[in-house]
Motif scaffolding. Structure first.
Motif, PDB file in Angstrom:
ATOM      1  N   THR A  15       0.159  -0.040   9.650  1.00 57.55           N
ATOM      2  CA  THR A  15       0.109   0.609   8.336  1.00 57.55           C
ATOM      3  C   THR A  15       1.359   0.279   7.523  1.00 57.55           C
ATOM      4  N   PRO A  16       1.286   0.486   6.190  1.00 57.33           N
ATOM      5  CA  PRO A  16       2.475   0.343   5.343  1.00 57.33           C
ATOM      6  C   PRO A  16       3.626   1.251   5.797  1.00 57.33           C
ATOM      7  N   ALA A  70       5.507  -6.869   4.372  1.00 58.11           N
ATOM      8  CA  ALA A  70       4.254  -6.630   3.645  1.00 58.11           C
ATOM      9  C   ALA A  70       3.452  -7.921   3.497  1.00 58.11           C
ATOM     10  N   ASN A  73       1.723  -8.894   6.657  1.00 60.79           N
ATOM     11  CA  ASN A  73       0.552  -8.060   6.943  1.00 60.79           C
ATOM     12  C   ASN A  73      -0.522  -8.147   5.848  1.00 60.79           C
ATOM     13  N   ASN A  74      -0.412  -9.178   4.999  1.00 61.00           N
ATOM     14  CA  ASN A  74      -1.334  -9.296   3.859  1.00 61.00           C
ATOM     15  C   ASN A  74      -1.455  -7.976   3.114  1.00 61.00           C
ATOM     16  N   TYR A  75      -0.343  -7.292   3.033  1.00 59.05           N
ATOM     17  CA  TYR A  75      -0.245  -6.039   2.282  1.00 59.05           C
ATOM     18  C   TYR A  75      -1.197  -4.963   2.795  1.00 59.05           C
ATOM     19  N   ARG A  77      -4.226  -4.841   3.067  1.00 63.00           N
ATOM     20  CA  ARG A  77      -5.248  -4.630   2.033  1.00 63.00           C
ATOM     21  C   ARG A  77      -6.517  -3.971   2.558  1.00 63.00           C
TER      22      ARG A  77
ATOM     23  N   ILE B   6       5.957   5.882   2.669  1.00 59.91           N
ATOM     24  CA  ILE B   6       4.983   5.326   1.720  1.00 59.91           C
ATOM     25  C   ILE B   6       3.927   6.394   1.434  1.00 59.91           C
ATOM     26  N   ASN B   9       0.277   6.208   2.352  1.00 65.02           N
ATOM     27  CA  ASN B   9       0.240   5.100   3.311  1.00 65.02           C
ATOM     28  C   ASN B   9      -0.521   3.879   2.789  1.00 65.02           C
ATOM     29  N   THR B  10      -0.365   3.581   1.520  1.00 65.24           N
ATOM     30  CA  THR B  10      -1.007   2.388   0.946  1.00 65.24           C
ATOM     31  C   THR B  10      -0.167   1.855  -0.216  1.00 65.24           C
ATOM     32  N   LEU B  11      -0.257   0.533  -0.425  1.00 66.71           N
ATOM     33  CA  LEU B  11       0.416  -0.078  -1.565  1.00 66.71           C
ATOM     34  C   LEU B  11      -0.551  -0.279  -2.734  1.00 66.71           C
ATOM     35  N   ILE B  12      -1.814   0.023  -2.486  1.00 62.77           N
ATOM     36  CA  ILE B  12      -2.846  -0.234  -3.498  1.00 62.77           C
ATOM     37  C   ILE B  12      -2.879   0.908  -4.515  1.00 62.77           C
ATOM     38  N   THR B  68       6.575  -6.446  -4.813  1.00 65.87           N
ATOM     39  CA  THR B  68       5.740  -6.364  -3.616  1.00 65.87           C
ATOM     40  C   THR B  68       4.426  -5.636  -3.906  1.00 65.87           C
ATOM     41  N   ALA B  72       0.600  -7.025  -3.834  1.00 68.22           N
ATOM     42  CA  ALA B  72      -0.409  -6.350  -3.012  1.00 68.22           C
ATOM     43  C   ALA B  72      -1.681  -6.068  -3.808  1.00 68.22           C
TER      44      ALA B  72
ATOM     45  N   ARG C  77       1.895 -15.079  12.672  1.00 68.63           N
ATOM     46  CA  ARG C  77       0.737 -14.168  12.723  1.00 68.63           C
ATOM     47  C   ARG C  77      -0.067 -14.280  14.014  1.00 68.63           C
TER      48      ARG C  77
END
Lengths: 79, 79, 79, 79, 79, 79
Positions: A15-16, A70, A73-75, A77, B6, B9-12, B68, B72, C77
């Motif tokens: 997780t982030p 980040a 971990n491909n952000y 997504r 975070i 728990n997400t960057l989105i 970042t 994302a 990765r």
């Protein structure tokens, strides 16, 4: 015994939140490698934890480490 | 109780505006983790909020965190 | 004899841990190239190893070098 | 009334010139959010506008914001 | 005679070692462009070569230039 | 008359050398926008051109601007 620089030897996290914690950890491990004397580090921690500019700069380093994690971990997504 | 690094728990995020707000939040949460004493943080805030160089450096850290988060979100290109 | 800037002339490493060690090494080799006098470097090491801000800035440079090495290795990765 | 962090809530601009102007704007809006008192900001502006190092650092932050905006716009390659 | 900013007008090098040397060179050429007086530069070199923080910051700039050169060369992955 | 932030309103250049010159130019134009008084800028130029740390920081900003311009030009790989 040598210091481990990357815990678990991977940048991949679930997780982030865990990625952010890893960013903080690996930033600290560079300091530990550069200044291995724990007594000195504890003393310096008291300095930077009470200095606004140093706290900002710590935030800067964590931001950079996190950018790398980040991307690794491909952000997160799909998480 | 541990600090959340975070939120959610997400960057989105839905929009750039929300992404920018998240950048500011996660930058602050690193400071909070490094200096958990709220009284000290309030005192330091009074320092950096009135210091031109520190304000610029805060802008620097937010710019990095935002880079970042923007990546994302694929820069919210379709939004 | 000239200083080697990149040990083994490659950015590719087997693991993140080795990549991190390489980041620290190449950061140090730039310092060595800029200040070739070992006696001066040893003296300066005593300065930065006991200065909180300088330790943070060293962490900053290592983070940057590591970002490049991590990208070169596709973030290990599959490792 | 809350400060808007990203004008028009988008990173997309028609041209590099507009993208650069946006970079300057969003950098300033972080400062505004951190120091909401306009009188203080005006006083600090007088400080940084006459200090060589601070002007350089402002240029640094704008460069970072612009990097993100330029990427968002695929560097305006077809423009 | 104008200063050349990028030797050979290319970012492509055969090896990481040469890429690193190029990073150091182009960083120095910006300094040379900004301060064309060689006597002043020699004097300043004596300053930064003996100052721990400045050496770290030089390392920082080289790391950034190298990141660009490494990306340009696809990290010399097949080399 | 407003300051132009990006000469010719494009990041695309024929060569790395021209891209580097553009990086220096756009870095300077941000300073000009922030401090429009030419007399002050000339005075500050005398400060930073004789200060080792400031010259290093100028190199830092140029490195960042160049990273963006180099990416915009796909690193001039076919040039």
């Amino acid at each position: 015994m040598s210091t481990t620089l990357i815990p678990n030897n991977t940048l991949i996290t679930d997780t982030p939140e865990e990625g952010r914690a890893l960013a903080i950890k690996i930033a600290r491990l560079v300091i530990k490698t550069t200044q291995p004397d724990e007594a000195v580090r504890i003393q310096l921690r008291d300095v930077y934890a009470n200095d606004a500019m140093m706290l900002i700069q710590i935030g800067h380093v964590v931001a950079l480490e996190f950018a790398t994690i980040a991307a690794a971990n491909n952000y997160w997504r799909k998480a």
